[in-house]
Scaffold this motif. Structure first.
Motif, PDB file in Angstrom:
ATOM      1  N   UNK A  87       0.841  -1.192   0.077  1.00  0.00           N
ATOM      2  CA  UNK A  87      -0.033   0.063  -0.016  1.00  0.00           C
ATOM      3  C   UNK A  87       0.793   1.160  -0.052  1.00  0.00           C
ATOM      4  N   UNK A  88       2.054   1.241   0.718  1.00  0.00           N
ATOM      5  CA  UNK A  88       2.750   2.231   0.813  1.00  0.00           C
ATOM      6  C   UNK A  88       3.443   2.634  -0.297  1.00  0.00           C
ATOM      7  N   UNK A  89       3.958   1.555  -1.321  1.00  0.00           N
ATOM      8  CA  UNK A  89       4.529   1.589  -2.579  1.00  0.00           C
ATOM      9  C   UNK A  89       3.490   2.267  -3.507  1.00  0.00           C
ATOM     10  N   UNK A  90       2.277   1.675  -3.391  1.00  0.00           N
ATOM     11  CA  UNK A  90       1.171   2.055  -4.129  1.00  0.00           C
ATOM     12  C   UNK A  90       0.980   3.662  -4.146  1.00  0.00           C
ATOM     13  N   UNK A  91       0.889   3.953  -2.976  1.00  0.00           N
ATOM     14  CA  UNK A  91       0.712   5.465  -2.403  1.00  0.00           C
ATOM     15  C   UNK A  91       1.827   6.188  -2.918  1.00  0.00           C
ATOM     16  N   UNK A  92       2.886   5.886  -2.874  1.00  0.00           N
ATOM     17  CA  UNK A  92       4.254   6.436  -3.593  1.00  0.00           C
ATOM     18  C   UNK A  92       4.076   6.796  -5.026  1.00  0.00           C
ATOM     19  N   UNK A  93       3.754   5.723  -5.589  1.00  0.00           N
ATOM     20  CA  UNK A  93       3.354   5.702  -7.061  1.00  0.00           C
ATOM     21  C   UNK A  93       2.351   6.735  -7.538  1.00  0.00           C
ATOM     22  N   UNK A  94       1.340   6.690  -6.756  1.00  0.00           N
ATOM     23  CA  UNK A  94       0.185   7.762  -6.966  1.00  0.00           C
ATOM     24  C   UNK A  94       0.635   9.234  -6.633  1.00  0.00           C
ATOM     25  N   UNK A  95       1.249   9.283  -5.528  1.00  0.00           N
ATOM     26  CA  UNK A  95       1.903  10.606  -5.354  1.00  0.00           C
ATOM     27  C   UNK A  95       2.931  11.045  -6.420  1.00  0.00           C
ATOM     28  N   UNK A  96       3.681  10.173  -7.095  1.00  0.00           N
ATOM     29  CA  UNK A  96       4.539  10.417  -8.207  1.00  0.00           C
ATOM     30  C   UNK A  96       3.642  10.686  -9.377  1.00  0.00           C
ATOM     31  N   UNK A  97       2.648  10.215  -9.653  1.00  0.00           N
ATOM     32  CA  UNK A  97       1.789  10.636 -10.713  1.00  0.00           C
ATOM     33  C   UNK A  97       1.011  11.618 -10.433  1.00  0.00           C
ATOM     34  N   UNK A  98       0.764  11.911  -9.491  1.00  0.00           N
ATOM     35  CA  UNK A  98      -0.135  13.415  -9.128  1.00  0.00           C
ATOM     36  C   UNK A  98       0.845  14.655  -9.327  1.00  0.00           C
ATOM     37  N   UNK A  99       2.218  14.304  -8.738  1.00  0.00           N
ATOM     38  CA  UNK A  99       3.051  15.287  -9.145  1.00  0.00           C
ATOM     39  C   UNK A  99       3.589  15.779 -10.596  1.00  0.00           C
ATOM     40  N   UNK A 100       3.598  14.488 -11.126  1.00  0.00           N
ATOM     41  CA  UNK A 100       3.956  14.736 -12.654  1.00  0.00           C
ATOM     42  C   UNK A 100       2.743  15.347 -13.319  1.00  0.00           C
ATOM     43  N   UNK A 101       1.589  14.874 -12.998  1.00  0.00           N
ATOM     44  CA  UNK A 101       0.408  15.656 -13.496  1.00  0.00           C
ATOM     45  C   UNK A 101       0.152  17.379 -13.217  1.00  0.00           C
ATOM     46  N   UNK A 102       0.668  17.530 -11.807  1.00  0.00           N
ATOM     47  CA  UNK A 102       0.719  18.841 -11.536  1.00  0.00           C
ATOM     48  C   UNK A 102       1.696  19.619 -12.230  1.00  0.00           C
ATOM     49  N   UNK A 103       2.833  19.009 -12.433  1.00  0.00           N
ATOM     50  CA  UNK A 103       4.013  19.637 -13.292  1.00  0.00           C
ATOM     51  C   UNK A 103       3.413  19.855 -14.809  1.00  0.00           C
ATOM     52  N   UNK A 104       2.523  19.086 -15.185  1.00  0.00           N
ATOM     53  CA  UNK A 104       1.971  19.085 -16.485  1.00  0.00           C
ATOM     54  C   UNK A 104       1.040  20.045 -16.646  1.00  0.00           C
ATOM     55  N   UNK A 105       0.350  20.218 -15.865  1.00  0.00           N
ATOM     56  CA  UNK A 105      -0.905  21.107 -15.426  1.00  0.00           C
ATOM     57  C   UNK A 105      -0.181  22.670 -15.500  1.00  0.00           C
ATOM     58  N   UNK A 106       0.867  22.955 -14.562  1.00  0.00           N
ATOM     59  CA  UNK A 106       1.488  24.053 -14.583  1.00  0.00           C
ATOM     60  C   UNK A 106       2.149  24.318 -15.682  1.00  0.00           C
ATOM     61  N   UNK A 107       2.832  23.455 -16.076  1.00  0.00           N
ATOM     62  CA  UNK A 107       3.316  23.780 -17.747  1.00  0.00           C
ATOM     63  C   UNK A 107       2.344  24.298 -18.828  1.00  0.00           C
ATOM     64  N   UNK A 108       1.251  23.651 -18.819  1.00  0.00           N
ATOM     65  CA  UNK A 108       0.017  24.071 -19.536  1.00  0.00           C
ATOM     66  C   UNK A 108      -0.652  25.388 -19.312  1.00  0.00           C
ATOM     67  N   UNK A 109      -0.604  25.607 -17.846  1.00  0.00           N
ATOM     68  CA  UNK A 109      -1.131  26.991 -17.550  1.00  0.00           C
ATOM     69  C   UNK A 109      -0.276  27.944 -18.107  1.00  0.00           C
ATOM     70  N   UNK A 110       1.023  27.638 -18.016  1.00  0.00           N
ATOM     71  CA  UNK A 110       1.914  28.585 -18.281  1.00  0.00           C
ATOM     72  C   UNK A 110       2.118  28.995 -19.901  1.00  0.00           C
ATOM     73  N   UNK A 111       1.744  28.028 -20.568  1.00  0.00           N
ATOM     74  CA  UNK A 111       1.676  27.935 -22.169  1.00  0.00           C
ATOM     75  C   UNK A 111       0.396  28.608 -22.316  1.00  0.00           C
ATOM     76  N   UNK A 112      -0.680  28.430 -21.472  1.00  0.00           N
ATOM     77  CA  UNK A 112      -1.871  29.292 -21.694  1.00  0.00           C
ATOM     78  C   UNK A 112      -1.930  30.525 -21.530  1.00  0.00           C
ATOM     79  N   UNK A 113      -1.154  30.574 -20.632  1.00  0.00           N
ATOM     80  CA  UNK A 113      -0.879  32.227 -20.108  1.00  0.00           C
ATOM     81  C   UNK A 113      -0.018  32.911 -21.192  1.00  0.00           C
ATOM     82  N   UNK A 114       0.833  32.365 -21.855  1.00  0.00           N
ATOM     83  CA  UNK A 114       1.710  32.850 -22.890  1.00  0.00           C
ATOM     84  C   UNK A 114       0.883  33.159 -24.099  1.00  0.00           C
ATOM     85  N   UNK A 115       0.070  32.191 -24.215  1.00  0.00           N
ATOM     86  CA  UNK A 115      -0.828  32.393 -25.624  1.00  0.00           C
ATOM     87  C   UNK A 115      -1.817  33.549 -25.259  1.00  0.00           C
TER      88      UNK A 115
END
Length: 193
Positions: A87-115
């Protein structure tokens, strides 16, 4: 006589001591049986249950094999620990996925702001360009705009002018170009919610 009196006085004291010792022994034996220390209770009950008269009155509890019980509990504990680790490993994997998605979201928000900045800049440039054409003579503006082949550019320029100036320039445009622009404006107006 005094010796007899002394002997008689000691008898009650001896009797009290003997009674006290007997009560103490009964108490200790009772505690040994109650807490089944050393399995004494189970062994004694097994012995008495073999006597035919007492057989139906005494029920012997099955002896607990503490080693087997300990193995079983240890096995269950190990299983739970493995489940917890998974469960801890799964939770850690999910947290990594969330961090990656947040990073992608931030990148897309920056691109949107630039546009948005680019769009706003283009709108400002288009308004400035429209102002230049508004300040021109309608015939001269129409002569220049007739040379532009992309009707979307013409619509952008005319759309940023006030209606009176835009209609004067539209009136001076080549009739085919004015008709094409009118069709596009109509299509855009009818598809807007």
């Amino acid at each position: 006589m005094q010796k007899e009196e002394t002997g008689n006085e000691r008898r009650p004291l001896r009797l009290i001591i003997i009674i006290f010792i007997a009560i103490f022994i009964i108490l200790v034996v009772g505690l040994l049986f109650y807490f089944n220390i050393g399995g004494i209770s189970n062994h004694t009950l097994k012995y008495f249950s073999n006597i035919p008269i007492l057989k139906g009155l005494i029920q012997v509890k099955p002896t607990t094999n503490y080693a087997d019980e300990l193995k079983k509990l240890t096995s269950e504990l190990n299983t739970k620990q493995k489940e917890l680790q998974n469960a801890e490993i799964s939770l850690s994997d999910k947290q990594k996925q969330i961090d990656e998605l947040q990073l992608q979201l931030q990148k897309q928000q920056n691109e949107l702001n630039s546009l948005k900045v680019q769009v706003n800049s283009k709108k400002t440039d288009l308004k400035t360009l429209a102002t230049y054409y508004e300040n021109m003579d309608p015939q001269n503006a129409a002569n220049i705009l007739n040379q532009i082949t992309d009707n979307n550019i013409l619509i952008g320029i005319l759309g940023n002018m006030n209606k009176d100036n835009a209609s004067k320039i539209l009136e001076q445009l080549d009739p085919k170009k004015a008709a094409d622009i009118t069709k596009i404006l109509y299509t855009n107006a009818s598809t807007m919610p």
